[in-house]
Design a protein around this motif. Structure first.
Motif, PDB file in Angstrom:
ATOM      1  N   GLU A  44       0.708  -1.411  -0.048  1.00  0.00           N
ATOM      2  CA  GLU A  44       0.013   0.015  -0.110  1.00  0.00           C
ATOM      3  C   GLU A  44       0.744   1.267   0.011  1.00  0.00           C
ATOM      4  O   GLU A  44       0.625   2.308  -0.703  1.00  0.00           O
ATOM      5  N   ASP A  45       2.042   1.176   0.703  1.00  0.00           N
ATOM      6  CA  ASP A  45       2.809   2.420   0.742  1.00  0.00           C
ATOM      7  C   ASP A  45       3.357   2.816  -0.572  1.00  0.00           C
ATOM      8  O   ASP A  45       3.575   3.936  -0.873  1.00  0.00           O
ATOM      9  N   ASP A  46       3.739   1.445  -1.118  1.00  0.00           N
ATOM     10  CA  ASP A  46       4.533   1.660  -2.446  1.00  0.00           C
ATOM     11  C   ASP A  46       3.576   2.367  -3.620  1.00  0.00           C
ATOM     12  O   ASP A  46       3.949   3.080  -4.362  1.00  0.00           O
ATOM     13  N   PHE A  47       2.407   1.767  -3.623  1.00  0.00           N
ATOM     14  CA  PHE A  47       1.271   2.165  -4.349  1.00  0.00           C
ATOM     15  C   PHE A  47       1.163   3.737  -4.199  1.00  0.00           C
ATOM     16  O   PHE A  47       0.816   4.406  -5.090  1.00  0.00           O
ATOM     17  N   VAL A  48       0.718   4.155  -2.973  1.00  0.00           N
ATOM     18  CA  VAL A  48       0.468   5.556  -2.708  1.00  0.00           C
ATOM     19  C   VAL A  48       1.811   6.587  -3.195  1.00  0.00           C
ATOM     20  O   VAL A  48       1.448   7.417  -3.802  1.00  0.00           O
ATOM     21  N   GLU A  49       3.048   6.186  -2.883  1.00  0.00           N
ATOM     22  CA  GLU A  49       3.837   6.960  -3.293  1.00  0.00           C
ATOM     23  C   GLU A  49       4.262   6.854  -4.774  1.00  0.00           C
ATOM     24  O   GLU A  49       4.318   7.903  -5.568  1.00  0.00           O
ATOM     25  N   ASN A  50       3.986   5.839  -5.518  1.00  0.00           N
ATOM     26  CA  ASN A  50       4.120   5.649  -6.785  1.00  0.00           C
ATOM     27  C   ASN A  50       2.907   6.516  -7.553  1.00  0.00           C
ATOM     28  O   ASN A  50       3.030   7.470  -8.607  1.00  0.00           O
ATOM     29  N   ALA A  51       1.568   6.455  -6.990  1.00  0.00           N
ATOM     30  CA  ALA A  51       0.521   7.253  -7.403  1.00  0.00           C
ATOM     31  C   ALA A  51       0.665   8.785  -7.230  1.00  0.00           C
ATOM     32  O   ALA A  51       0.469   9.472  -8.255  1.00  0.00           O
ATOM     33  N   ARG A  52       1.275   9.111  -6.263  1.00  0.00           N
ATOM     34  CA  ARG A  52       1.663  10.733  -5.968  1.00  0.00           C
ATOM     35  C   ARG A  52       2.831  11.023  -6.871  1.00  0.00           C
ATOM     36  O   ARG A  52       2.753  12.168  -7.581  1.00  0.00           O
ATOM     37  N   GLU A  53       3.810  10.261  -7.311  1.00  0.00           N
ATOM     38  CA  GLU A  53       4.614  10.695  -8.195  1.00  0.00           C
ATOM     39  C   GLU A  53       4.112  10.574  -9.561  1.00  0.00           C
ATOM     40  O   GLU A  53       4.531  11.663 -10.355  1.00  0.00           O
ATOM     41  N   HIS A  54       3.407   9.724  -9.967  1.00  0.00           N
ATOM     42  CA  HIS A  54       2.669   9.831 -11.306  1.00  0.00           C
ATOM     43  C   HIS A  54       1.602  10.955 -11.504  1.00  0.00           C
ATOM     44  O   HIS A  54       1.867  11.807 -12.515  1.00  0.00           O
ATOM     45  N   ALA A  55       1.090  11.321 -10.429  1.00  0.00           N
ATOM     46  CA  ALA A  55       0.229  12.537 -10.672  1.00  0.00           C
ATOM     47  C   ALA A  55       0.619  13.891 -10.631  1.00  0.00           C
ATOM     48  O   ALA A  55       0.655  14.626 -11.433  1.00  0.00           O
ATOM     49  N   ARG A  56       2.061  13.898  -9.855  1.00  0.00           N
ATOM     50  CA  ARG A  56       2.704  15.016 -10.059  1.00  0.00           C
ATOM     51  C   ARG A  56       3.234  15.185 -11.338  1.00  0.00           C
ATOM     52  O   ARG A  56       3.410  16.385 -11.790  1.00  0.00           O
ATOM     53  N   GLY A  57       4.032  14.106 -11.675  1.00  0.00           N
ATOM     54  CA  GLY A  57       4.779  14.243 -12.951  1.00  0.00           C
ATOM     55  C   GLY A  57       4.126  14.353 -14.467  1.00  0.00           C
ATOM     56  O   GLY A  57       4.417  14.820 -15.220  1.00  0.00           O
ATOM     57  N   HIS A  58       2.790  14.114 -14.186  1.00  0.00           N
ATOM     58  CA  HIS A  58       1.951  14.264 -15.205  1.00  0.00           C
ATOM     59  C   HIS A  58       0.807  15.335 -15.187  1.00  0.00           C
ATOM     60  O   HIS A  58      -0.284  15.564 -15.790  1.00  0.00           O
ATOM     61  N   GLY A  59       0.960  16.224 -13.918  1.00  0.00           N
ATOM     62  CA  GLY A  59       0.067  17.233 -13.969  1.00  0.00           C
ATOM     63  C   GLY A  59      -1.404  17.060 -13.402  1.00  0.00           C
ATOM     64  O   GLY A  59      -2.354  17.735 -13.944  1.00  0.00           O
TER      65      GLY A  59
END
Length: 61
Positions: free
Chosen positions: A19-34
């Motif tokens: 769950e922690d990995d998923f949340v961090e990856n989702a945050r990175e994706h969202a920031r990276g793609h605006g």
């Protein structure tokens, strides 16, 4: 337990081994793609996963 979700905005699959990995990856994706603003909370991400997830043979939950 691995988690994954397809981004509705761009079609990229976001995943994580925990769950922690998923949340961090989702945050990175969202920031990276605006896709979202800076206040993307863990609860918001997990709610998106729960809302967007459907197991084979189910129609959401």
């Amino acid at each position: 337990m691995a988690l994954s979700l397809t981004c509705k905005a761009c079609g990229e699959v976001i995943s994580g081994e925990s769950e922690d990995d998923f949340v961090e990856n989702a945050r990175e994706h969202a920031r990276g793609h605006g896709h979202v603003g800076p206040a993307l909370t863990r609860e918001h991400i997990l709610a998106r996963f729960e809302h967007g997830y459907s197991a084979p043979g189910q129609h959401g939950h």
